[in-house]
Design an enzyme around this catalytic site. Structure first.
Site, PDB file in Angstrom:
ATOM      1  N   LYS A 131      -4.363  -6.682   3.508  1.00 29.34           N
ATOM      2  CA  LYS A 131      -4.392  -5.536   2.586  1.00 29.34           C
ATOM      3  C   LYS A 131      -5.829  -5.206   2.176  1.00 29.34           C
ATOM      4  O   LYS A 131      -6.210  -4.042   2.062  1.00 29.34           O
ATOM      5  CB  LYS A 131      -3.530  -5.819   1.345  1.00 29.34           C
ATOM      6  CG  LYS A 131      -3.637  -4.755   0.249  1.00 29.34           C
ATOM      7  CD  LYS A 131      -3.130  -3.417   0.728  1.00 29.34           C
ATOM      8  CE  LYS A 131      -3.325  -2.213  -0.152  1.00 29.34           C
ATOM      9  NZ  LYS A 131      -3.892  -2.179  -1.416  1.00 29.34           N
ATOM     10  N   GLU A 179      -9.877   2.151   4.370  1.00 33.84           N
ATOM     11  CA  GLU A 179      -9.602   3.291   3.465  1.00 33.84           C
ATOM     12  C   GLU A 179     -10.915   3.846   2.874  1.00 33.84           C
ATOM     13  O   GLU A 179     -11.125   5.061   2.825  1.00 33.84           O
ATOM     14  CB  GLU A 179      -8.671   2.787   2.357  1.00 33.84           C
ATOM     15  CG  GLU A 179      -8.397   3.722   1.193  1.00 33.84           C
ATOM     16  CD  GLU A 179      -7.559   3.016   0.093  1.00 33.84           C
ATOM     17  OE1 GLU A 179      -6.480   2.485   0.415  1.00 33.84           O
ATOM     18  OE2 GLU A 179      -7.997   2.989  -1.073  1.00 33.84           O
ATOM     19  N   HIS A 191      -7.371  -3.360   4.942  1.00 31.91           N
ATOM     20  CA  HIS A 191      -6.795  -2.004   4.875  1.00 31.91           C
ATOM     21  C   HIS A 191      -7.635  -1.151   3.922  1.00 31.91           C
ATOM     22  O   HIS A 191      -8.004  -0.018   4.229  1.00 31.91           O
ATOM     23  CB  HIS A 191      -5.340  -2.080   4.397  1.00 31.91           C
ATOM     24  CG  HIS A 191      -4.763  -0.786   3.909  1.00 31.91           C
ATOM     25  ND1 HIS A 191      -5.077  -0.240   2.685  1.00 31.91           N
ATOM     26  CD2 HIS A 191      -3.902   0.086   4.485  1.00 31.91           C
ATOM     27  CE1 HIS A 191      -4.441   0.914   2.524  1.00 31.91           C
ATOM     28  NE2 HIS A 191      -3.715   1.126   3.606  1.00 31.91           N
ATOM     29  N   ASN A 192      -7.948  -1.709   2.768  1.00 33.97           N
ATOM     30  CA  ASN A 192      -8.716  -0.952   1.788  1.00 33.97           C
ATOM     31  C   ASN A 192     -10.148  -0.693   2.254  1.00 33.97           C
ATOM     32  O   ASN A 192     -10.703   0.365   1.975  1.00 33.97           O
ATOM     33  CB  ASN A 192      -8.716  -1.681   0.436  1.00 33.97           C
ATOM     34  CG  ASN A 192      -7.418  -1.467  -0.321  1.00 33.97           C
ATOM     35  OD1 ASN A 192      -6.378  -1.217   0.280  1.00 33.97           O
ATOM     36  ND2 ASN A 192      -7.460  -1.572  -1.631  1.00 33.97           N
ATOM     37  N   SER A 239       0.821  -1.209   0.000  1.00 33.61           N
ATOM     38  CA  SER A 239       0.000   0.000   0.000  1.00 33.61           C
ATOM     39  C   SER A 239       0.849   1.249   0.000  1.00 33.61           C
ATOM     40  O   SER A 239       1.918   1.289   0.604  1.00 33.61           O
ATOM     41  CB  SER A 239      -0.922   0.021   1.222  1.00 33.61           C
ATOM     42  OG  SER A 239      -1.630   1.244   1.235  1.00 33.61           O
TER      43      SER A 239
HETATM   44  C1  6PG Z   1      -3.212   1.436  -1.621  1.00 30.01           C
HETATM   45  C2  6PG Z   1      -4.519   1.603  -2.357  1.00 30.01           C
HETATM   46  C3  6PG Z   1      -4.440   0.939  -3.691  1.00 30.01           C
HETATM   47  C4  6PG Z   1      -5.534   1.310  -4.680  1.00 30.01           C
HETATM   48  C5  6PG Z   1      -6.911   1.205  -4.137  1.00 30.01           C
HETATM   49  C6  6PG Z   1      -7.927   1.926  -4.969  1.00 30.01           C
HETATM   50  O1  6PG Z   1      -3.276   0.928  -0.526  1.00 30.01           O
HETATM   51  O2  6PG Z   1      -2.175   1.818  -2.151  1.00 30.01           O
HETATM   52  O3  6PG Z   1      -5.534   1.025  -1.608  1.00 30.01           O
HETATM   53  O4  6PG Z   1      -4.358  -0.430  -3.475  1.00 30.01           O
HETATM   54  O5  6PG Z   1      -5.313   2.581  -5.152  1.00 30.01           O
HETATM   55  O6  6PG Z   1      -7.206  -0.136  -4.097  1.00 30.01           O
HETATM   56  O7  6PG Z   1      -9.104   1.269  -4.786  1.00 30.01           O
HETATM   57  P1  6PG Z   1     -10.453   1.663  -5.443  1.00 30.01           P
HETATM   58  O8  6PG Z   1     -10.177   1.893  -6.911  1.00 30.01           O
HETATM   59  O9  6PG Z   1     -11.336   0.501  -5.215  1.00 30.01           O
HETATM   60  O10 6PG Z   1     -10.898   2.912  -4.770  1.00 30.01           O
END
Ligand code: 6PG
Length: 483
Positions: free
Chosen positions: A188, A195, A191-192, A131
């Site tokens: 991960k 996010e 994590h998302n 990430s």
């Molecule tokens: C990270 C981000 C990366 C990605 C996202 C975008 O941790 O660096 O999470 O993995 O940019 O997955 O996700 P979406 O397109 O679903 O918003």
């Protein structure tokens, strides 16, 4: 010139792959790169990689020949079929003990399956979450590796060297072994999920300030900048402020004002919600943040409904009881709702991890996961130091909400959080994450909910039975009988 620490292969030169190759080289590794479209490899070698210890392979076969054994090959290809295809092509070219490292956003079940398959061929497999976006890949991402445990002693040093550093002296690598099979990609994925909530929650704060208080982008930016200097200090807060500063060169307006509100996604938030549902873990804020993106994409329907569906007459700043004195109070309440919601996001994320760990026998180490999210990744935030400490102090903490530090934080924000949701509801401003997070909090702290009535109804129409509060056992009632 310093001695090379080793040679590593990297397949897939999209921007994350390129930046990771540059990062590896800067830490003393020689990198052999391969991309399916050869022109991309050439452009990379002539461009950002020129003068660096990076060489191109024109085929996977050549890459296999250029790498010393045990070979270490990082796959930075699109998640899904492409990963399987590359593995298929690589397996006949490799030898026992070689290590494949998938650094994309693969679904953890795919990683479980691939780990088994690659191990059966005598090789080792690492599915790792990475990430930090483009900049993280270049300067130091947060890295969440899982898979074949035996690979860790070979690749651990390399992965730690390219990871972001955190901690008091900024020397603790944000990279630690997560667990077997798909554990790294699972972490991960969660994590998302977190996010998604934090981003949606920040957008709700922005919407409230613009619709209830008629604040413009520049003014909201100042508020976000201030919050980022305090208890909401985080990467996503920081970039939200930075986004609000940007002016569109074509129109001269804040760029955010001319961006369509249809939010896209690549699936990881949905996967987190699906997994939470399957594991039976309540994670409404995460699900709600995915739903918020879905409803945002129904643009044409929303535009037409906006003309017909009734709502309250929006309260207007300067009238309707809003005055200069109430503005700071409202902004403070928005801050509180944001903080409460973000706490719920982490609480739900860690609750999902705990259940997944138990279900899949991964033995996830919560303080260690919190520690490696402190730097490099998208959800890095000052709050993670508290999360790490909370789990350090009590590794079997049932939920972050009840740790002393977050209990106190929630006590501090709950009043404002409630007030802003009431105001948003009265004003007809949608705040799905703020509201569902508060309901999560209130449900979690309720010793008795109303679901006894659900149980009674289930028994009424389907003889599904119920339990009683005053004695052990399973009961059924003939609800329509006269006695
Ligand atoms: C990270 C981000 C990366 C990605 C996202 C975008 O941790 O660096 O999470 O993995 O940019 O997955 O996700 P979406 O397109 O679903 O918003």
């Amino acid at each position: 010139m310093s001695m090379s620490k080793g040679t590593v292969g990297l397949i897939g030169l999209a921007v994350m792959g390129e930046n990771l190759a540059l990062n590896l080289e800067s830490k003393g590794y020689k990198v052999v790169v391969y991309n399916r479209t050869a022109s991309r490899t050439e452009a990379f070698l002539k461009g950002p990689a020129s003068g660096r210890d990076i060489v191109g392979a024109s085929s996977l076969d050549e890459m296999a020949r250029l790498l010393p054994r045990p070979r270490q090959i990082i796959l930075m290809v699109k998640a899904g079929r492409p990963v399987d295809e590359v593995i298929e092509q690589l397996l006949p070219l490799l030898e026992p003990g070689d290590i494949l490292i998938d650094g994309g956003n693969s679904h953890f079940e795919d990683t479980e399956r691939r780990t088994k398959k690659v191990e059966e061929a005598g090789l080792l497999y690492v599915g790792t979450g990475i990430s930090g976006g483009e900049e993280g890949a270049l300067k130091g991402p947060s890295i969440m590796p899982g898979g074949s445990q035996r690979a860790w002693c070979v690749v651990g040093g390399m992965l730690k060297s390219i990871a972001a550093k955190a901690g008091k002296d900024n020397d603790e690598p944000c990279c630690e072994w997560i667990g077997p099979g798909g554990a790294g990609h699972y972490v991960k994925m969660v994590h998302n999920g977190i996010e998604y909530v934090v981003m949606q929650a920040i957008s709700e704060a922005y919407l409230l300030m613009s619709s209830l208080l008629s604040m413009r982008a520049g003014e909201i930016q100042t508020v976000f900048d201030n919050w980022n200097k305090g208890d909401l200090d985080s990467y996503l807060m920081e970039i939200a402020a930075s986004v609000l500063k940007k002016i569109d060169p074509e129109t001269g307006r804040p760029l955010v004002d001319v961006i369509s509100d249809r939010a896209a996604h690549k699936g990881t938030g949905m996967w987190t919600s699906q997994s939470a549902l399957e594991l039976g873990v309540p994670a409404p804020s995460i699900a709600e943040s995915v739903m918020a993106r879905y409803i945002s994409s129904l643009k044409a329907e929303r535009e037409s409904a906006a003309k017909t569906l009734p709502g309250p007459t929006p309260a207007v700043y300067g009238k309707d009881g809003f005055d200069d004195a109430s503005k700071p109070r409202i902004i403070g309440a928005i801050h509180d709702a944001l903080k409460g919601t973000i706490i719920c996001a982490y609480a739900q994320g860690f609750a999902i991890l705990a259940k997944a760990s138990e279900t899949y026998s991964w033995q996830l180490n919560m303080p260690s996961i919190a520690a490696l999210w402190r730097g490099g990744c998208i959800i890095r935030a000052a709050m993670l130091a508290d999360i790490m400490e909370a789990f350090d102090r009590q590794p079997d903490l049932p939920n972050l909400l009840v740790s002393p530090v977050f209990r106190d934080a929630l006590e501090g924000v709950q009043k404002g959080w409630r007030a802003i949701i009431a105001l948003a509801a009265q004003g007809g401003v949608p705040v799905p994450c703020f509201a569902s997070s508060l309901s999560y909090y209130d449900s979690y702290r309720a010793a008795r909910l109303g679901t006894n009535l659900v149980q009674a109804q289930r028994d009424y129409f389907g003889a599904h039975t119920y339990e009683r509060v005053d004695r052990e056992g399973v009961f059924h009632t003939d609800w329509t009988s006269e006695e």
